[in-house]
Design an enzyme around this catalytic site. Structure first.
Site, PDB file in Angstrom:
ATOM      1  N   GLU A   1       0.867  -1.176   0.000  1.00  0.00           N
ATOM      2  CA  GLU A   1       0.000   0.000   0.000  1.00  0.00           C
ATOM      3  C   GLU A   1       0.905   1.227   0.000  1.00  0.00           C
ATOM      4  OE1 GLU A   1      -3.358  -0.307   0.081  1.00  0.00           O
ATOM      5  OE2 GLU A   1      -3.860   1.827   0.183  1.00  0.00           O
TER       6      GLU A   1
ATOM      7  N   GLU B   1      -8.573   0.381   2.214  1.00  0.00           N
ATOM      8  CA  GLU B   1      -9.016   1.399   1.277  1.00  0.00           C
ATOM      9  C   GLU B   1      -9.193   2.735   1.994  1.00  0.00           C
ATOM     10  OE1 GLU B   1      -9.282   0.814  -2.166  1.00  0.00           O
ATOM     11  OE2 GLU B   1      -8.168  -0.884  -1.394  1.00  0.00           O
TER      12      GLU B   1
ATOM     13  N   CYS C   1      -7.380  -5.419  -7.811  1.00  0.00           N
ATOM     14  CA  CYS C   1      -6.556  -6.395  -7.085  1.00  0.00           C
ATOM     15  C   CYS C   1      -5.223  -6.611  -7.789  1.00  0.00           C
ATOM     16  CB  CYS C   1      -7.260  -7.742  -7.000  1.00  0.00           C
ATOM     17  SG  CYS C   1      -9.015  -7.664  -6.640  1.00  0.00           S
TER      18      CYS C   1
END
Lengths: 282, 564
Positions: free
Chosen positions: B247, B304, B542
């Site tokens: 991330e 998220e 993804c």
């Protein structure tokens, strides 16, 4: 296993299908609607006594067979392995899939994935998979087989559901119950014996909560209100997902009668918000 | 860190020109960041009665966790070195220096997170104060005038904060002047979909048997050129789930510093080394959670971030983090949850993803830019009823070759008459999608006008309560904000007979029609993710990762109400 190997030696279909459609090979498919229709028709028209063995398929389409023999499963986002390549869906791949599936030299992870790949194969795999389910020793492979069989046509579905529900492995029983769900939900219980409903009632007391939840769902499609009392027993199950499945199942079967059971079990005060919300919606 | 050249110049100017206010703009932080670093904390005059300030601006910095010297260790483990550009200058104004008498000393007193902050002097050796300066850490120090140059502050950890008091002490020990400033390290700020995109990564694979992502790779190459990297699947064990492995986040500092962070998941599948391989000397790489304990919810498709939002009058200028609780055995590792909570500025929430096989928050919703709307975004959210409605408008004989390959449904009619599927999706809608949407509306301050429902269906994939997208999850998309505007890279739903005829697909037409008016022709790109991603329980999002520009306000100002 030997019986199945004998059957594999006389497997049908693919030669005829190949002749009819040219059975697509490896690369991304360019299937047209007409070709699909033709393929489906050819599969239906197969004469299973006119046999084609793995060896014969191999002789007819060696490159295709070689490819299916060499492919490895792909690890999914959920960490499970699958043969998700489109070539596995082609009918011509079926004898090759079985050839690898019954080969105990094949790694277990591959055998599990091969069993699961049957689900979308367009060949006549269902009876063979049912036979194999009854003889396969490996639990994980049986799970894959049962998962595929849960998508079978009704004439196989009922037998598969019964066999699955009697399995020693909870995951197989779960997919067996799922086969029953499809049988009753999509085919009106066509081919189902009374035994299947009784098996489902029995499985409401299964040690595995997933099996209990799927069984109660299956019973909700049977239109047999006689089982409601047994189903209502799951309203106080330890597992919230099972309680939620029980609420949904009772309401589906008979909303008025369900209300009586829900009140009696005081499900409106369920500590799990999902269950409480489901009751509140009524 | 970014903007190295600027920072070097700024640091040298600051002594000459009288403090940080001499520093100009930087490409990293917010648009207008000069070096105004917040409230000067003068607490006393300069002792000479002329009213001039003895003052230093508050100092907000970034952690020194990258590896500028490429020695394989985070830079905070090394003494400062030429080229280490992540330290914040501690600069005294010309007035302060001029006010120092020959026998005066500057007394620095540091209170707070001494283990996470330290002050370095001009010479090599041990830090003067704070972390690793001694045992216990040195918290007070007197400096003579010649020691007051070339000081720097290093932040070892995120969200550390101290108070630095700087006094001018006369010969008799009297405090002649005093000022108190805040010295704080930036929180980790995870990127959201309204930020400009800088670079894209997709893992290139060929699984054989007609399963490869060459088409998707080409789409990315065509769209983003040099801003796109195709990562070799052979190097990373065919692990295509690059969203799940890392991330991207960032930190910004008051002197214009930018430190990009790669949060490296404990997931550790084939892509385990991707973060380290990509970091070079630019990114810092950090991991939270013990290795070997990962579950599916530790993947970062389950991490998220909303765009900037206001909820019940509280502004979240960097949005809010959201992630799924996948039920038994599937939850974000506690160490990461605790860390993200501690960053405060993106106030995380957890939602119920226990109904999904994979259990990720990206499987059924996303945010996209909408510059024409008041909030600047729209929220796309899966809805099963919309899917049934759309399917019912189609000819039931419509062949669906892709679905036949992967799901077993050969026609639209076979989906429509699948009662098991319909009741399953009714249950998903009522038991999960509706309640989660209600939660999101409350937690994110969303109204119906902010929400675009997206036709979606799910099928069973594991045990009785576990599901995955049957129709490719179109909200599971990539947002690309480029100079030319926004583009959406969306999974092709293939609800049509002919693979090559997207124009004939009612689900594509419907999706485009639902998008805000600002999305023109070509802004929504439907890419083929079917066999490599969709058939293996994932979609475009993804399988892609995106680094974004921290085009964001100063956290010490815009998020002061959250940090405090």
């Amino acid at each position: 296993m030997k019986t199945l190997r004998n059957k594999l030696g006389t497997i049908v279909g693919c030669a005829a299908l190949i002749a009819a459609t040219g059975c697509e090979q490896g690369d991304a498919p360019t299937v047209t609607r007409a070709a699909l229709t033709e393929a489906a028709t050819s599969v239906e028209a197969l004469d299973i006594t006119s046999t084609t063995s793995f060896a014969e398929v191999n002789q007819l389409r060696p490159e295709f067979v070689g490819e299916i023999m060499s492919l490895q499963p792909v690890r999914g986002r959920d960490r499970n392995f699958r043969f998700s390549q489109p070539s596995f869906a082609q009918a011509a791949a079926m004898p090759v899939i079985f050839h690898r599936l019954v080969d105990l030299e094949e790694p277990q992870v591959n055998r599990v994935a091969l069993a699961g790949a049957l689900r979308t194969n367009r060949g006549p795999w269902q009876e063979l998979a049912l036979d194999l389910l009854g003889t396969e020793a490996d639990n994980a492979v049986r799970v894959g087989l049962m998962r595929s069989l849960a998508s079978a046509q009704p004439e196989v579905l009922a037998k598969a559901a019964e066999l699955g529900l009697r399995d020693t492995d909870a995951r197989v029983r779960d997919w067996g119950a799922q086969a029953a769900v499809r049988l009753f939900a999509n085919y009106g219980g066509e081919g189902a014996s009374e035994t299947l409903s009784l098996l489902l009632v029995e499985r409401l007391k299964d040690e595995d909560s997933g099996v209990r939840a799927t069984s109660v769902r299956a019973l909700s499609f049977t239109a047999q209100a006689v089982h409601m009392d047994a189903m209502a027993g799951l309203l106080t199950d330890d597992d919230p997902i099972t309680r939620l499945a029980a609420v949904d199942a009772l309401v589906r079967l008979d909303a008025n009668e369900a209300k009586r059971h829900l009140d009696a079990a005081n499900v409106a005060g369920d500590p799990d918000p999902r269950v409480a919300r489901a009751v509140k919606r009524l | 860190m970014r903007s190295r050249r600027w920072l070097t110049i700024c640091a040298s100017l600051s002594l000459v020109a009288g403090g940080l206010s001499a520093c100009g703009k930087d490409g990293g932080g917010s648009d207008d960041e000069g070096a105004d670093s917040g409230t000067a904390g003068e607490t006393g005059g300069d002792g000479d009665g002329d009213g001039e300030a003895w003052a230093i601006d508050n100092i907000y910095g970034v952690t020194n966790r990258d590896d500028d010297d490429g020695n394989g260790k985070p830079d905070w483990m090394d003494p400062p070195f030429a080229g280490d550009d992540d330290l914040s200058p501690l600069t005294f104004s010309a007035e302060m220096l001029e006010s120092m008498g020959n026998t005066d000393v500057a007394r620095l007193t540091l209170n707070g997170d001494l283990a996470g902050i330290r002050i370095w002097g001009a010479s090599d050796g041990a830090p003067l104060m704070g972390a690793n300066s001694g045992s216990p850490e040195v918290s007070s120090l007197d400096l003579s005038l010649d020691q007051m140059e070339n000081l720097s502050i290093e932040f070892i950890d995120y969200m550390v904060s101290s108070t630095l008091t700087v006094e001018r002490i006369g010969e008799d020990g009297e405090s002649l002047d005093s000022t108190e400033v805040t010295v704080a390290g930036s929180p980790l700020i995870l990127n959201h979909h309204l930020q400009p995109s800088e670079h894209f990564w997709v893992v290139s694979v060929n699984f054989g048997g007609g399963s490869n992502n060459a088409s998707m790779i080409m789409d990315y190459q065509d769209l983003f050129g040099e801003d796109f990297s195709s990562v070799s699947g052979n190097v990373y064990g065919g692990d295509v789930w690059i969203q799940d492995e890392v991330e991207f986040g960032t930190q910004i500092g008051s002197a214009g510093e930018r430190q990009d962070i790669i949060v490296d998941s404990i997931r550790d599948r084939g892509l385990d080394n991707f973060a380290e391989d990509t970091a070079d000397t630019v990114f810092a790489v950090d991991t939270w959670g013990p290795a070997g304990t990962a579950n599916s919810c530790d993947s970062f498709g389950n991490l998220e971030i909303t765009p900037p939002i206001t909820v019940d009058g509280v502004d979240y200028p960097y949005g809010r983090i959201y992630y799924g609780d996948g039920g038994v055995g599937c939850r974000v590792t506690e160490e990461l949850r605790t860390f993200l909570d501690a960053q405060k500025v993106q106030a995380p929430i957890e939602t119920d993803t226990s109904w999904l096989c994979v259990g990720h928050a990206d499987e059924f919703s996303t945010f996209i830019p909408d510059p024409d709307s008041e909030k600047g975004f729209k929220f796309l959210y899966a809805d099963t009823g919309e899917a049934w409605t759309l399917l019912e408008t189609m000819d039931p004989d419509t062949a669906l070759p892709r679905y036949l390959d992967t799901h077993g449904h050969g026609t639209v009619g076979e989906i429509l008459t699948d009662n098991e599927l319909r009741t399953r999706n009714d249950g998903i809608q009522a038991n999960y999608l509706d309640p989660i949407l209600a939660q999101y509306k409350a937690e994110f301050g969303l109204t119906d006008d902010d929400i675009i429902l997206i036709p979606s269906l799910f099928e069973q994939c594991g045990g009785p309560g576990y599901n995955v997208a049957l129709i490719p999850g179109t909200p599971n998309l990539i947002v690309a904000n480029e100079d030319g505007g926004t583009k959406l890279i969306v999974p092709d739903p293939y609800v049509r007979p002919d693979d090559n005829d997207q124009a004939s697909d009612p689900f594509i037409a419907d999706f485009v029609a639902r998008m805000p008016a600002s999305y023109g022709a070509g802004d929504v790109v439907f890419t083929d993710d079917w066999y490599v991603y969709h058939a293996n329980l994932g979609e475009v999002h993804c399988g892609t990762n995106v680094q974004r520009t921290p085009d964001m306000p100063k956290w010490w100002e815009a998020a002061a109400h959250l940090v405090d």
